[in-house]
Design a protein around this motif. Structure first.
Motif, PDB file in Angstrom:
ATOM      1  N   ALA A 104     -11.253  11.404   1.867  1.00 24.71           N
ATOM      2  CA  ALA A 104     -10.367  10.428   1.222  1.00 24.71           C
ATOM      3  C   ALA A 104     -10.235   9.173   2.087  1.00 24.71           C
ATOM      4  CB  ALA A 104      -8.997  11.043   0.954  1.00 24.71           C
ATOM      5  N   ALA A 105     -10.116   9.359   3.388  1.00 26.24           N
ATOM      6  CA  ALA A 105     -10.045   8.209   4.301  1.00 26.24           C
ATOM      7  C   ALA A 105     -11.349   7.408   4.254  1.00 26.24           C
ATOM      8  CB  ALA A 105      -9.745   8.685   5.726  1.00 26.24           C
ATOM      9  N   GLU A 106     -12.478   8.102   4.123  1.00 27.86           N
ATOM     10  CA  GLU A 106     -13.775   7.411   4.016  1.00 27.86           C
ATOM     11  C   GLU A 106     -13.875   6.616   2.718  1.00 27.86           C
ATOM     12  OE1 GLU A 106     -16.313   6.960   6.158  1.00 27.86           O
ATOM     13  OE2 GLU A 106     -15.067   7.971   7.646  1.00 27.86           O
ATOM     14  N   VAL A 107     -13.314   7.150   1.641  1.00 23.75           N
ATOM     15  CA  VAL A 107     -13.309   6.406   0.380  1.00 23.75           C
ATOM     16  C   VAL A 107     -12.484   5.133   0.543  1.00 23.75           C
ATOM     17  CG1 VAL A 107     -12.519   6.414  -2.032  1.00 23.75           C
ATOM     18  CG2 VAL A 107     -13.720   8.407  -1.112  1.00 23.75           C
ATOM     19  N   ILE A 108     -11.360   5.248   1.218  1.00 21.32           N
ATOM     20  CA  ILE A 108     -10.513   4.059   1.443  1.00 21.32           C
ATOM     21  C   ILE A 108     -11.283   3.017   2.258  1.00 21.32           C
ATOM     22  CG2 ILE A 108      -8.432   3.224   2.613  1.00 21.32           C
ATOM     23  CD1 ILE A 108      -7.113   5.926   1.776  1.00 21.32           C
ATOM     24  N   LYS A 109     -11.982   3.450   3.299  1.00 22.75           N
ATOM     25  CA  LYS A 109     -12.801   2.514   4.103  1.00 22.75           C
ATOM     26  C   LYS A 109     -13.903   1.894   3.245  1.00 22.75           C
ATOM     27  CE  LYS A 109     -12.483   4.986   8.491  1.00 22.75           C
ATOM     28  NZ  LYS A 109     -13.278   5.757   9.443  1.00 22.75           N
TER      29      LYS A 109
END
Length: 181
Positions: free
Chosen positions: A166-171
């Motif tokens: 999820a953090a990678e999607v945000i990035k």
């Protein structure tokens, strides 16, 4: 008998040729000009109709492309909401993973195959056999509890990987539209 049939055909063809020659002789230059004008008008009408059809095809294609663009934009916005809810732990890991996987596939099917996003697909593949909605209501309390245990075990194991995805999607989303490909 065969010769009679052939002879009848020859006579019939001769009569047709004579009628054609006789008709051609009656055709005046006025009639020929009139037929030419009618032919030109028919061709012009067909050209106008073909142009209208081509314009309609272009209009529909532009509409389809706009709809695809809008659907992709909506999917990206929904993805933003879901990953934000996941990171803030406002949604279950299973539900958030399923939604992220589907939304990524809508945007671009190859996105769910990226290593940084594969946790979503992993949770999906490990929980897709579990019942949802009305099928879940039809389970006995014991079966429901067994499925809950299985789902919670997957969530406990996959929580760090899903939150990282999820953090990678945000990035990835922060990079803008150019990050799509």
């Amino acid at each position: 008998r065969m010769n009679q049939v052939g002879l009848l055909e020859a006579i019939r063809c001769t009569i047709l040729v004579k009628h054609f020659i006789r008709f051609r002789g009656f055709m005046s230059s006025t009639v020929a000009l009139l037929l030419f004008v009618v032919a030109v008008l028919i061709i012009a009408g067909l050209v106008v109709y073909a142009h209208k059809l081509r314009s309609e095809v272009k209009r529909r294609e532009a509409f389809r492309l706009e709809e695809e663009r809008r659907a992709q934009q909506n999917s990206l916005e929904n993805l933003d909401y879901v990953v934000s809810a996941l990171v803030q732990e406002q949604v279950d890991i299973t539900e958030g993973s399923w939604r992220c996987k589907v939304l990524l596939e809508i945007v671009d099917p190859s996105l769910s195959e990226r290593p940084e996003f594969q946790a979503f697909a992993e949770v999906y593949s490990r929980t897709r056999h579990l019942k949802t909605h009305s099928a879940r209501k039809q389970l006995t309390p014991r079966e429901r509890m067994q499925e809950d245990k299985e789902r919670l075990a997957v969530e406990d194991e996959m929580r760090p990987a899903v939150l990282a995805a999820a953090a990678e999607v945000i990035k990835w989303r922060a990079k803008g539209p150019s990050a799509l490909h």
